[in-house]
Design an enzyme around this catalytic site. Structure first.
Site, mmCIF file in Angstrom:
data_model
loop_
_atom_site.group_PDB
_atom_site.id
_atom_site.type_symbol
_atom_site.label_atom_id
_atom_site.label_comp_id
_atom_site.label_asym_id
_atom_site.label_seq_id
_atom_site.Cartn_x
_atom_site.Cartn_y
_atom_site.Cartn_z
ATOM 1 N N ASN A 14 -5.406 -34.146 -77.879
ATOM 2 C CA ASN A 14 -4.630 -34.323 -76.415
ATOM 3 C C ASN A 14 -4.932 -32.891 -75.595
ATOM 4 O OD1 ASN A 14 -2.757 -33.905 -74.288
ATOM 5 N ND2 ASN A 14 -1.876 -35.786 -74.654
ATOM 6 N N ASP A 16 -4.226 -31.989 -72.546
ATOM 7 C CA ASP A 16 -3.349 -31.749 -71.363
ATOM 8 C C ASP A 16 -3.041 -30.334 -71.152
ATOM 9 O OD1 ASP A 16 -3.287 -34.442 -70.894
ATOM 10 O OD2 ASP A 16 -1.456 -34.807 -71.798
ATOM 11 N N HIS A 17 -2.613 -29.627 -72.270
ATOM 12 C CA HIS A 17 -1.915 -28.392 -72.280
ATOM 13 C C HIS A 17 -2.982 -27.368 -71.969
ATOM 14 C CE1 HIS A 17 1.705 -30.163 -72.190
ATOM 15 N NE2 HIS A 17 1.599 -30.519 -73.293
ATOM 16 N N ARG A 25 -1.986 -21.343 -62.771
ATOM 17 C CA ARG A 25 -2.365 -20.575 -61.700
ATOM 18 C C ARG A 25 -3.036 -20.966 -60.523
ATOM 19 N NH1 ARG A 25 -2.194 -14.923 -62.908
ATOM 20 N NH2 ARG A 25 0.009 -14.628 -63.951
ATOM 21 N N HIS A 50 -3.338 -37.551 -70.464
ATOM 22 C CA HIS A 50 -2.340 -38.115 -69.494
ATOM 23 C C HIS A 50 -2.431 -37.836 -68.115
ATOM 24 C CE1 HIS A 50 2.319 -39.123 -69.254
ATOM 25 N NE2 HIS A 50 1.793 -39.605 -68.425
ATOM 26 N N ARG A 52 -0.573 -37.614 -64.999
ATOM 27 C CA ARG A 52 0.532 -37.864 -64.503
ATOM 28 C C ARG A 52 0.544 -38.196 -62.955
ATOM 29 N NH1 ARG A 52 4.614 -36.472 -68.676
ATOM 30 N NH2 ARG A 52 6.195 -36.818 -67.118
ATOM 31 N N ARG A 56 0.688 -32.524 -62.856
ATOM 32 C CA ARG A 56 1.152 -31.219 -63.287
ATOM 33 C C ARG A 56 -0.127 -30.593 -64.111
ATOM 34 N NH1 ARG A 56 6.161 -32.709 -67.377
ATOM 35 N NH2 ARG A 56 6.798 -33.800 -65.381
ATOM 36 N N HIS A 57 -0.823 -31.309 -64.950
ATOM 37 C CA HIS A 57 -1.810 -30.847 -65.733
ATOM 38 C C HIS A 57 -3.419 -31.480 -65.375
ATOM 39 C CE1 HIS A 57 -0.213 -33.802 -68.355
ATOM 40 N NE2 HIS A 57 0.610 -33.363 -68.844
ATOM 41 N N GLU A 77 -3.786 -41.770 -70.942
ATOM 42 C CA GLU A 77 -2.377 -42.175 -71.011
ATOM 43 C C GLU A 77 -2.050 -42.488 -69.343
ATOM 44 O OE1 GLU A 77 -0.105 -39.304 -73.168
ATOM 45 O OE2 GLU A 77 -0.996 -39.592 -74.849
ATOM 46 N N THR A 107 8.093 -33.852 -71.162
ATOM 47 C CA THR A 107 7.123 -34.536 -71.662
ATOM 48 C C THR A 107 7.583 -36.201 -71.912
ATOM 49 O OG1 THR A 107 5.586 -34.771 -73.679
ATOM 50 C CG2 THR A 107 7.895 -34.008 -74.097
ATOM 51 N N THR A 108 6.416 -36.963 -72.142
ATOM 52 C CA THR A 108 7.009 -38.374 -72.394
ATOM 53 C C THR A 108 8.250 -38.423 -73.234
ATOM 54 O OG1 THR A 108 4.650 -38.783 -72.151
ATOM 55 C CG2 THR A 108 5.785 -40.657 -72.813
ATOM 56 N N GLU A 159 0.785 -47.457 -79.848
ATOM 57 C CA GLU A 159 0.786 -46.140 -80.598
ATOM 58 C C GLU A 159 2.271 -45.919 -80.711
ATOM 59 O OE1 GLU A 159 -0.421 -42.831 -77.982
ATOM 60 O OE2 GLU A 159 0.816 -41.469 -79.009
ATOM 61 N N HIS A 198 2.981 -37.781 -80.938
ATOM 62 C CA HIS A 198 4.185 -36.967 -80.138
ATOM 63 C C HIS A 198 4.860 -36.081 -81.244
ATOM 64 C CE1 HIS A 198 6.718 -36.010 -77.174
ATOM 65 N NE2 HIS A 198 5.861 -36.525 -76.435
ATOM 66 N N GLY A 199 4.752 -34.821 -80.934
ATOM 67 C CA GLY A 199 5.301 -33.809 -81.919
ATOM 68 C C GLY A 199 4.771 -33.599 -82.978
ATOM 69 N N HIS A 221 0.283 -30.746 -77.988
ATOM 70 C CA HIS A 221 0.772 -29.399 -77.820
ATOM 71 C C HIS A 221 0.640 -28.585 -79.392
ATOM 72 C CE1 HIS A 221 4.410 -26.802 -77.658
ATOM 73 N NE2 HIS A 221 3.933 -26.789 -76.439
HETATM 74 N N1 PXP Z 1 1.086 -39.595 -77.367
HETATM 75 C C1 PXP Z 1 1.730 -39.761 -76.231
HETATM 76 C C2 PXP Z 1 1.889 -41.252 -75.699
HETATM 77 C C3 PXP Z 1 2.403 -38.723 -75.289
HETATM 78 O O1 PXP Z 1 2.725 -38.880 -74.281
HETATM 79 C C4 PXP Z 1 1.871 -37.490 -75.692
HETATM 80 C C5 PXP Z 1 2.119 -36.427 -75.291
HETATM 81 O O2 PXP Z 1 1.346 -36.336 -74.029
HETATM 82 C C6 PXP Z 1 1.197 -37.328 -77.016
HETATM 83 C C7 PXP Z 1 0.884 -38.787 -77.900
HETATM 84 C C8 PXP Z 1 0.907 -35.971 -77.781
HETATM 85 O O3 PXP Z 1 2.164 -35.341 -78.102
HETATM 86 P P1 PXP Z 1 2.240 -33.868 -78.450
HETATM 87 O O4 PXP Z 1 1.395 -33.063 -77.324
HETATM 88 O O5 PXP Z 1 3.574 -33.607 -78.860
HETATM 89 O O6 PXP Z 1 1.069 -33.835 -79.628
#
Ligand code: PXP
Length: 254
Positions: A14, A16-17, A25, A50, A52, A56-57, A77, A107-108, A159, A198-199, A221
């Site tokens: 992912n 996103d970050h 910026r 994702h 959104r 935001r990202h 997502e 976050t979600t 998921e 997630h996490g 992340h």
């Molecule tokens: N799965 C879903 C549905 C999410 O919303 C996210 C965070 O965007 C992730 C996985 C990835 O989570 P993490 O960034 O904590 O690895």
């Protein structure tokens, strides 16, 4: 337990970050599309983003470019809103994962509440199927929730939200893991593809990667954070090694 000959779960990174840093910026760098290509070069089998409502990202243009440029699976997502479904129909990622979304969440925050949203999710799944997009739902590890899936129509997979497992400490770790394992088993027995995320970090991914039903892990992340210190290719390689280690019979890290 997986046999060593069975393939390890695939890694979908992912990015996103990477876009979070760019948007901090309103700059043109770092480019999440370039990061996605690097992650693939380092061995990731897919890319997740994702989009959104508040942008935001990730931006729509990122999703369009990812669809053009990456070679593996693009997993988008989105919340099941008319705006986001229209983006998905236009860009046609390989897969859409429907997630709940609250405007001021960091976050979600959890899986979809299927009981409250059956009609909305079912309609979204039909639209996505018509567009030729594979579908997945982000769900908390509650095996009973799987009963709701029968009503929903065209769905390829789901998921499992690993957030509670990754935050658990002491005896709660095994309890949360058991919920993930039984949700994965029941989902696979119902003919659905099982993903998780997630996490997850290199330290906690092994026990989830070890579950034979889990085909794919969506991780963002921790990889992007680690990339700041060691570079993205090294961060992806470390995660791939931790996923592979999860299927070997020895003790797990963390
Ligand atoms: N799965 C879903 C549905 C999410 O919303 C996210 C965070 O965007 C992730 C996985 C990835 O989570 P993490 O960034 O904590 O690895």
């Amino acid at each position: 337990m997986l046999e060593p000959s069975e393939p390890a779960a695939r890694l979908s990174v992912n990015v996103d970050h990477v876009a979070t840093l760019r948007q901090a910026r309103r700059a043109t760098y770092p480019d999440p599309v370039a990061a996605a290509a690097m992650a693939e070069d380092a061995g990731a089998q897919g890319i997740t983003v994702h989009l959104r409502a508040d942008r935001r990202h990730i931006q729509e243009a990122d999703v369009e470019q990812l669809r053009e440029r990456i070679t593996g699976k693009l997993n988008l997502e989105i919340a099941a809103t008319p705006e986001m479904l229209a983006v998905a129909e236009r860009v046609r990622p390989h897969q859409v994962t429907l997630v709940p979304e609250r405007a001021d969440e960091i976050t979600t925050e959890g899986g979809l509440d299927l009981r409250r949203q059956v009609r909305r999710i079912a309609d979204a799944l039909i639209r996505l199927e018509r567009a030729g997009i594979a579908t997945s739902l982000f769900l908390d590890p509650e095996p009973a929730m799987l009963d709701e899936l029968r009503e929903l129509g065209p769905l390829q997979g789901f998921e499992i939200n690993t957030d509670r497992y990754t935050r658990a400490r002491g005896e709660a770790v095994a309890r949360e893991l058991a919920k993930i394992a039984s949700t994965a088993e029941r989902g696979a027995a119902a003919g659905l593809r099982v993903y998780a995320g997630h996490g997850l970090t290199c330290d906690n991914v092994g026990a989830v990667a070890r579950l034979p039903e889990v085909e794919e892990l969506n991780i963002g992340h921790s990889i992007v954070s680690r990339a700041v210190l060691v570079g993205l290719a090294a961060a992806v390689s470390e995660m791939l090694a931790a996923i592979r280690a999860g299927r070997s019979p020895g003790p797990l890290r963390g």
